[in-house]
Design an enzyme around this catalytic site. Sequence first.
Site, PDB file in Angstrom:
ATOM      1  CG  ASN A  68       1.627   3.298  -5.720  1.00  0.00           C
ATOM      2  OD1 ASN A  68       2.338   4.260  -5.968  1.00  0.00           O
ATOM      3  ND2 ASN A  68       1.875   2.092  -6.202  1.00  0.00           N
ATOM      4  CG  HIS A  90       1.395  -1.424 -15.907  1.00  0.00           C
ATOM      5  ND1 HIS A  90       1.366  -2.642 -15.263  1.00  0.00           N
ATOM      6  CD2 HIS A  90       2.085  -1.626 -17.067  1.00  0.00           C
ATOM      7  CE1 HIS A  90       2.009  -3.536 -15.990  1.00  0.00           C
ATOM      8  NE2 HIS A  90       2.456  -2.951 -17.088  1.00  0.00           N
ATOM      9  N   GLY A 103       0.772  -1.229   0.000  1.00  0.00           N
ATOM     10  CA  GLY A 103       0.000   0.000   0.000  1.00  0.00           C
ATOM     11  C   GLY A 103       0.803   1.277   0.000  1.00  0.00           C
ATOM     12  CG  ASP A 140      -1.418  -3.319 -17.396  1.00  0.00           C
ATOM     13  OD1 ASP A 140      -2.045  -2.700 -16.519  1.00  0.00           O
ATOM     14  OD2 ASP A 140      -0.749  -4.343 -17.152  1.00  0.00           O
ATOM     15  CG  MET A 160      -0.949  -7.408  -7.289  1.00  0.00           C
ATOM     16  SD  MET A 160      -0.219  -6.549  -8.708  1.00  0.00           S
ATOM     17  CE  MET A 160       0.565  -7.915  -9.536  1.00  0.00           C
ATOM     18  CG  HIS A 161      -8.691  -9.801  -9.420  1.00  0.00           C
ATOM     19  ND1 HIS A 161      -8.758 -11.173  -9.340  1.00  0.00           N
ATOM     20  CD2 HIS A 161      -9.860  -9.397  -9.958  1.00  0.00           C
ATOM     21  CE1 HIS A 161      -9.936 -11.577  -9.800  1.00  0.00           C
ATOM     22  NE2 HIS A 161     -10.621 -10.510 -10.174  1.00  0.00           N
TER      23      HIS A 161
END
Length: 243
Positions: free
Chosen positions: A31, A149, A29, A189, A116-117
């Site tokens: 970010n 990303h 966490g 992305d 991450m999903h």
Amino acid sequence: MSETVEVAADNSAPPQAPRRLVVLISGSGTNLQALIDAQNTAALPNAQIVLVVSNRKAAYGLTRAASANPPIPTAYLGLQPYLKANPGKTRADYDIEVARLVVRAKPDLVVCAGWMHIVSGGFLDVLKGTVVLEGEDVLGREIPVINIHPALPGQFDGAHAIERGFEAFQKGEVEKLGVMVHRVIAEVDRGEPLIVREVEVRKGEELDEYTRRLHEVEWEIIVQATRKVLDEVKPSYSSSDFQ
């Protein structure tokens, strides 16, 4: 002699509620912390993180949210525990339940900050308002979703982008690396880049050195991109909606 006339300020307009953010995380966490530190500052004015959702129970980002002042509400929903607890349900059903958590928080913007999903089309359809979940309100407008990303547009889509990019640079396969914040679409992305920043990378250095510099850039641009999108989005809720 001229007469001075004082005009009273018009204070009849209702105060604008803070712009509401939902942040999706999976890990430490950092970010998220950048967003927590920036909310209601000149970098991210009149903004409030109203919910942090994690798909990993042990994600330290949940602790960061709970330790904020004031504490930020959190929710945990993991894919495998959800499927185990709901026989017959699928990954698509899980994505819908994550979307349900999000829309109930009435956000102006969703920020994927190390989520991450893969965000599915079903999740996005709910946030676009093209699919209305049973028992939930009809959205007044689309809720935008953005993602950070650690690669340049078109480079190293998907997981482990830092490691893959660093290895490719050291092998001479690419000349530059960087990080971006982009709009989220069904293709991983591949959404429209909002902010793109190159990150210095040096031949022969350790991965940890490059990673440290990249993260420092991430913490800047995730705040900048969040403000950029909030500035584009007309508030859909007034302060009276949350009283």
